[in-house]
Design a protein around this motif. Structure first.
Motif, PDB file in Angstrom:
ATOM      1  N   GLU A  87       0.838  -1.203   0.000  1.00 49.77           N
ATOM      2  CA  GLU A  87       0.000   0.000   0.000  1.00 49.77           C
ATOM      3  C   GLU A  87       0.874   1.254   0.000  1.00 49.77           C
ATOM      4  O   GLU A  87       0.605   2.218  -0.727  1.00 49.77           O
ATOM      5  CB  GLU A  87      -0.810  -0.032   1.295  1.00 49.77           C
ATOM      6  CG  GLU A  87      -2.174   0.566   1.261  1.00 49.77           C
ATOM      7  CD  GLU A  87      -2.812   0.407   2.638  1.00 49.77           C
ATOM      8  OE1 GLU A  87      -2.997   1.431   3.294  1.00 49.77           O
ATOM      9  OE2 GLU A  87      -3.089  -0.733   3.052  1.00 49.77           O
ATOM     10  N   VAL A  88       1.950   1.219   0.801  1.00 49.84           N
ATOM     11  CA  VAL A  88       2.866   2.357   0.891  1.00 49.84           C
ATOM     12  C   VAL A  88       3.553   2.582  -0.456  1.00 49.84           C
ATOM     13  O   VAL A  88       3.658   3.713  -0.945  1.00 49.84           O
ATOM     14  CB  VAL A  88       3.925   2.108   2.003  1.00 49.84           C
ATOM     15  CG1 VAL A  88       5.009   3.175   1.985  1.00 49.84           C
ATOM     16  CG2 VAL A  88       3.256   2.058   3.365  1.00 49.84           C
ATOM     17  N   ILE A  89       3.983   1.475  -1.079  1.00 51.69           N
ATOM     18  CA  ILE A  89       4.690   1.587  -2.363  1.00 51.69           C
ATOM     19  C   ILE A  89       3.731   2.100  -3.446  1.00 51.69           C
ATOM     20  O   ILE A  89       4.026   3.068  -4.150  1.00 51.69           O
ATOM     21  CB  ILE A  89       5.263   0.210  -2.780  1.00 51.69           C
ATOM     22  CG1 ILE A  89       6.331  -0.240  -1.789  1.00 51.69           C
ATOM     23  CG2 ILE A  89       5.834   0.270  -4.196  1.00 51.69           C
ATOM     24  CD1 ILE A  89       6.723  -1.702  -1.914  1.00 51.69           C
ATOM     25  N   ALA A  90       2.558   1.439  -3.559  1.00 51.93           N
ATOM     26  CA  ALA A  90       1.622   1.800  -4.623  1.00 51.93           C
ATOM     27  C   ALA A  90       1.084   3.221  -4.439  1.00 51.93           C
ATOM     28  O   ALA A  90       0.796   3.919  -5.411  1.00 51.93           O
ATOM     29  CB  ALA A  90       0.465   0.808  -4.663  1.00 51.93           C
ATOM     30  N   VAL A 160       6.699 -10.614  -0.817  1.00 51.58           N
ATOM     31  CA  VAL A 160       5.436 -10.587  -1.565  1.00 51.58           C
ATOM     32  C   VAL A 160       4.866  -9.171  -1.669  1.00 51.58           C
ATOM     33  O   VAL A 160       4.301  -8.802  -2.700  1.00 51.58           O
ATOM     34  CB  VAL A 160       4.368 -11.563  -1.012  1.00 51.58           C
ATOM     35  CG1 VAL A 160       4.756 -12.990  -1.287  1.00 51.58           C
ATOM     36  CG2 VAL A 160       4.102 -11.363   0.447  1.00 51.58           C
ATOM     37  N   GLN A 161       5.060  -8.390  -0.621  1.00 48.84           N
ATOM     38  CA  GLN A 161       4.521  -7.020  -0.675  1.00 48.84           C
ATOM     39  C   GLN A 161       5.323  -6.163  -1.664  1.00 48.84           C
ATOM     40  O   GLN A 161       4.801  -5.212  -2.237  1.00 48.84           O
ATOM     41  CB  GLN A 161       4.557  -6.386   0.715  1.00 48.84           C
ATOM     42  CG  GLN A 161       3.681  -7.094   1.732  1.00 48.84           C
ATOM     43  CD  GLN A 161       2.261  -6.534   1.797  1.00 48.84           C
ATOM     44  OE1 GLN A 161       2.026  -5.391   1.501  1.00 48.84           O
ATOM     45  NE2 GLN A 161       1.321  -7.366   2.183  1.00 48.84           N
ATOM     46  N   ARG A 248      14.448   0.732  -7.734  1.00 46.08           N
ATOM     47  CA  ARG A 248      14.905   1.341  -8.990  1.00 46.08           C
ATOM     48  C   ARG A 248      13.728   1.656  -9.908  1.00 46.08           C
ATOM     49  O   ARG A 248      13.807   2.506 -10.776  1.00 46.08           O
ATOM     50  CB  ARG A 248      15.849   0.377  -9.721  1.00 46.08           C
ATOM     51  CG  ARG A 248      17.155   0.171  -9.006  1.00 46.08           C
ATOM     52  CD  ARG A 248      18.077  -0.638  -9.896  1.00 46.08           C
ATOM     53  NE  ARG A 248      19.004  -1.432  -9.101  1.00 46.08           N
ATOM     54  CZ  ARG A 248      19.679  -2.464  -9.559  1.00 46.08           C
ATOM     55  NH1 ARG A 248      19.536  -2.847 -10.814  1.00 46.08           N
ATOM     56  NH2 ARG A 248      20.506  -3.117  -8.786  1.00 46.08           N
ATOM     57  N   ARG A 249      12.647   0.921  -9.724  1.00 46.27           N
ATOM     58  CA  ARG A 249      11.469   1.150 -10.561  1.00 46.27           C
ATOM     59  C   ARG A 249      10.473   2.110  -9.915  1.00 46.27           C
ATOM     60  O   ARG A 249       9.473   2.473 -10.514  1.00 46.27           O
ATOM     61  CB  ARG A 249      10.720  -0.173 -10.795  1.00 46.27           C
ATOM     62  CG  ARG A 249      11.510  -1.234 -11.494  1.00 46.27           C
ATOM     63  CD  ARG A 249      10.704  -2.527 -11.531  1.00 46.27           C
ATOM     64  NE  ARG A 249       9.356  -2.294 -12.072  1.00 46.27           N
ATOM     65  CZ  ARG A 249       9.048  -2.374 -13.355  1.00 46.27           C
ATOM     66  NH1 ARG A 249       9.973  -2.695 -14.235  1.00 46.27           N
ATOM     67  NH2 ARG A 249       7.806  -2.146 -13.771  1.00 46.27           N
ATOM     68  N   TYR A 250      10.747   2.453  -8.662  1.00 52.74           N
ATOM     69  CA  TYR A 250       9.785   3.257  -7.909  1.00 52.74           C
ATOM     70  C   TYR A 250       9.627   4.652  -8.502  1.00 52.74           C
ATOM     71  O   TYR A 250      10.603   5.317  -8.818  1.00 52.74           O
ATOM     72  CB  TYR A 250      10.245   3.358  -6.454  1.00 52.74           C
ATOM     73  CG  TYR A 250       9.351   4.225  -5.592  1.00 52.74           C
ATOM     74  CD1 TYR A 250       8.067   3.831  -5.254  1.00 52.74           C
ATOM     75  CD2 TYR A 250       9.799   5.455  -5.114  1.00 52.74           C
ATOM     76  CE1 TYR A 250       7.251   4.622  -4.476  1.00 52.74           C
ATOM     77  CE2 TYR A 250       8.992   6.262  -4.329  1.00 52.74           C
ATOM     78  CZ  TYR A 250       7.723   5.837  -4.015  1.00 52.74           C
ATOM     79  OH  TYR A 250       6.917   6.620  -3.237  1.00 52.74           O
ATOM     80  N   GLU A 251       8.394   5.043  -8.650  1.00 52.01           N
ATOM     81  CA  GLU A 251       8.130   6.397  -9.129  1.00 52.01           C
ATOM     82  C   GLU A 251       7.346   7.139  -8.072  1.00 52.01           C
ATOM     83  O   GLU A 251       6.322   6.634  -7.603  1.00 52.01           O
ATOM     84  CB  GLU A 251       7.316   6.351 -10.428  1.00 52.01           C
ATOM     85  CG  GLU A 251       8.132   5.842 -11.595  1.00 52.01           C
ATOM     86  CD  GLU A 251       7.293   5.700 -12.846  1.00 52.01           C
ATOM     87  OE1 GLU A 251       6.151   6.186 -12.853  1.00 52.01           O
ATOM     88  OE2 GLU A 251       7.792   5.097 -13.798  1.00 52.01           O
ATOM     89  N   SER A 252       7.809   8.316  -7.733  1.00 54.90           N
ATOM     90  CA  SER A 252       7.139   9.094  -6.700  1.00 54.90           C
ATOM     91  C   SER A 252       5.737   9.485  -7.158  1.00 54.90           C
ATOM     92  O   SER A 252       5.511   9.761  -8.331  1.00 54.90           O
ATOM     93  CB  SER A 252       7.950  10.356  -6.424  1.00 54.90           C
ATOM     94  OG  SER A 252       7.142  11.289  -5.765  1.00 54.90           O
ATOM     95  N   GLY A 253       4.836   9.499  -6.209  1.00 57.02           N
ATOM     96  CA  GLY A 253       3.473   9.914  -6.540  1.00 57.02           C
ATOM     97  C   GLY A 253       3.314  11.418  -6.461  1.00 57.02           C
ATOM     98  O   GLY A 253       2.261  11.953  -6.757  1.00 57.02           O
ATOM     99  N   SER A 254       4.378  12.101  -6.056  1.00 55.27           N
ATOM    100  CA  SER A 254       4.336  13.553  -5.828  1.00 55.27           C
ATOM    101  C   SER A 254       3.194  13.928  -4.900  1.00 55.27           C
ATOM    102  O   SER A 254       2.668  15.034  -4.968  1.00 55.27           O
ATOM    103  CB  SER A 254       4.194  14.326  -7.139  1.00 55.27           C
ATOM    104  OG  SER A 254       5.276  14.056  -7.969  1.00 55.27           O
ATOM    105  N   ALA A 255       2.802  12.979  -4.081  1.00 58.18           N
ATOM    106  CA  ALA A 255       1.676  13.265  -3.191  1.00 58.18           C
ATOM    107  C   ALA A 255       2.190  13.990  -1.953  1.00 58.18           C
ATOM    108  O   ALA A 255       3.294  13.749  -1.493  1.00 58.18           O
ATOM    109  CB  ALA A 255       1.005  11.964  -2.784  1.00 58.18           C
TER     110      ALA A 255
END
Lengths: 260, 265
Positions: A87-90, A160-161, A248-255
């Motif tokens: 949830e935190v990542i997504a 898994v998360q 490395r694939r993480y994209e910020s949500g700019s939230a």
């Protein structure tokens, strides 16, 4: 040393936050311990009708429950955010942790405590005590078994998360995988045949959360110790590697999010 | 009356359509029942082997697994009211719902049933398929249609208890502990994991009269032994518990709403 103090500070903050709602905190701990105790009645009823099934009886189940509930409780109380990592990542909420000079994974995991986990842990200790340990060595093996079971559980959950880095909302997959892991961990391993056992030692490491540490607690063997330590190291190592690969694939949500 | 029913049917249908938007959720929940039944099949196979008997308390391994399948279907698919009601009370959204032209409790039942309908279908299909694969066809489908009203009665009793737990949010900060304990009582005294027939006599006699048994054991046992003599006392017991728990719920609800304080907007 610095990380240890950091972790202690996080756990202290979590405890103080929980104590603000003392009634809810205590009701969750007592409620969960009671919940586990009622669940164990299943095995009391089962073994009342079938005194021994493939070498397992009430004493063996008390140890198995002790180690599995203790390991699970310890992991979710100290690293409660593991269950919400997807949830935190997504949700793009890793930004906060990445911007601070502390290991992001450790920080995010320890930022939350699940109060009921303490109830699981305490029930695990009680269950082990009821099994009637007959030496200090057995108590020490129980404590070690709980820590290693918690490490395996934590590694598996993070693995898994972390799928959320690739598939987005992995919360449901993660919850089902954890559900399966716990379900299998609470049953004697001897019930299952060859292929199922292979799965329970590898893809779904329930054996390392229940039956293997329970066996190790009941009688010390070097083989058991090596198996458990190896499993804990492998799953924690895999979890770290996959999480950092995913970063490395993480994209910020700019939230704009406030983490308290 | 028809208008009233149509209102709650519309609520139920809306929730059903909403649930259809999450097929992955449905599939994963169906996997859960398959997983449990697979574990139970191994456990009970080992138990029957250790006892060296083909039938225990009148149940063969096949009967036991089909019993467990129905019991799991009832529990895993049931409407979950307590969480939704407690959340509404804690967040204050109950104030918004109380203003609407429907009864708050019946609204929650409508939403819960809409949520459960698909879960029920998925669990029956997945659970039925794996049980059939593991132990063969069900014992006798002679009176299977009677299981449907028994299941409805079971859910109605469960809804009453779930709603009462949810309403406890008016007096307790956290109701999850009550939910856990209720679910475990259903698990043990309802006979979800071990049919009551296998219990010691004193416990079986006591548990058989509690509402948990009318939620799980009664319908599941009647499914594997579909005798009319079993259904009639089951329906009578369900009606009695429903009247008692429904009355308690209504009183609790009236009292809670009367003491509701709404602050701010």
């Amino acid at each position: 040393m610095g990380q240890r103090r950091f972790l202690l500070a996080l756990w202290k903050a979590n405890l103080l936050a929980a104590m603000e709602y003392r009634g809810a905190f205590l009701s969750q701990i007592v409620g969960m311990a009671l919940n586990n105790a009622i669940y164990f009645c299943f095995w009391l009823l089962f073994f009342d009708r079938f005194p021994s099934v493939r070498g397992w009886g009430v004493q063996e189940m008390l140890v198995l429950f002790g180690v599995a509930a203790g390991g699970f409780g310890l992991a979710v109380y100290l690293f409660g955010n593991a269950m919400r990592l997807a949830e935190v990542i997504a949700g793009g909420r890793l930004d906060y942790y990445l911007s601070l000079p502390r290991p992001a994974l450790l920080h995010v995991l320890a930022s939350r405590s699940v109060a009921s986990g303490l109830g699981d842990f305490l029930y695990g200790c009680l269950s082990f005590a009821l099994s009637g340990p007959d030496s200090v060595g057995e108590v020490l093996r129980f404590l070690l078994g709980v820590v290693l079971a918690a490490a395996v559980f934590l590694g598996f959950v993070v693995l898994v998360q972390s799928l959320a880095f690739w598939i987005g909302h992995a919360g449901l997959v993660g919850a089902q995988a954890v559900n399966a892991l716990i379900s299998f961990a609470l049953y004697p391993l001897d019930l299952f045949d060859g292929t199922a056992k292979l799965v329970l030692f590898t893809l779904l490491p329930a054996a390392f959360m229940g039956a293997v540490p329970a066996e190790f607690v009941r009688s010390f063997t070097w083989e058991g110790l090596v198996q458990l330590t190896g499993a804990a190291l492998v799953f924690l190592g895999l979890a770290l590697a996959v999480f950092h690969r995913g970063l490395r694939r993480y994209e910020s949500g700019s939230a704009i999010a406030v983490e308290v | 009356m028809r208008k009233t029913l149509a209102k709650y049917w519309a609520i139920c249908r809306t929730q059903l359509v909403h649930s259809l938007s999450y097929p992955a959720d449905l599939c994963s929940r169906s996997l859960t029942i398959a997983l449990f039944l697979w574990i139970f099949a191994h456990l009970w196979e080992a138990a029957y082997q250790s006892a060296g008997q083909e039938r225990i308390a009148g149940l063969s391994p096949r009967d036991t697994l089909w019993y467990l399948m129905i019991a799991e279907v009832i529990v895993l698919s049931r409407p979950r009211l307590s969480g939704a009601i407690a959340e509404g009370v804690k967040e204050g959204s109950i104030a918004y719902l109380l203003n609407r032209p429907y009864n708050f409790l019946l609204y929650q039942v409508g939403v819960g049933l809409g949520d459960s309908a698909l879960r029920l279908a998925g669990n029956v299909l997945a659970g039925g398929a794996i049980t059939w694969y593991l132990v063969g066809p069900p014992p006798d489908l002679g009176h299977w249609a009677l299981v449907v009203p028994a299941l409805a009665g079971a859910w109605a009793i469960d809804c009453c208890i779930g709603a009462m737990i949810g309403l406890l949010a008016f007096v307790a900060e956290e109701v999850s502990a009550f939910e856990w304990i209720y679910s475990k009582l259903t698990l043990i005294l309802g006979g979800l994991l071990v049919p009551l027939d296998f219990f010691p006599v004193w416990l079986r006699d006591m548990a058989a009269h509690l509402p948990f048994a009318y939620i799980v054991y009664g319908p599941a046992r009647a499914f594997v032994d579909p005798d009319l003599g079993r259904f009639l006392p089951l329906f009578a017991g369900q009606v009695c518990w429903l009247a008692a728990l429904g009355g308690l719920l209504w009183l609790g609800y009236r009292r809670s709403v009367a003491h509701l304080n709404i602050n701010g907007g």
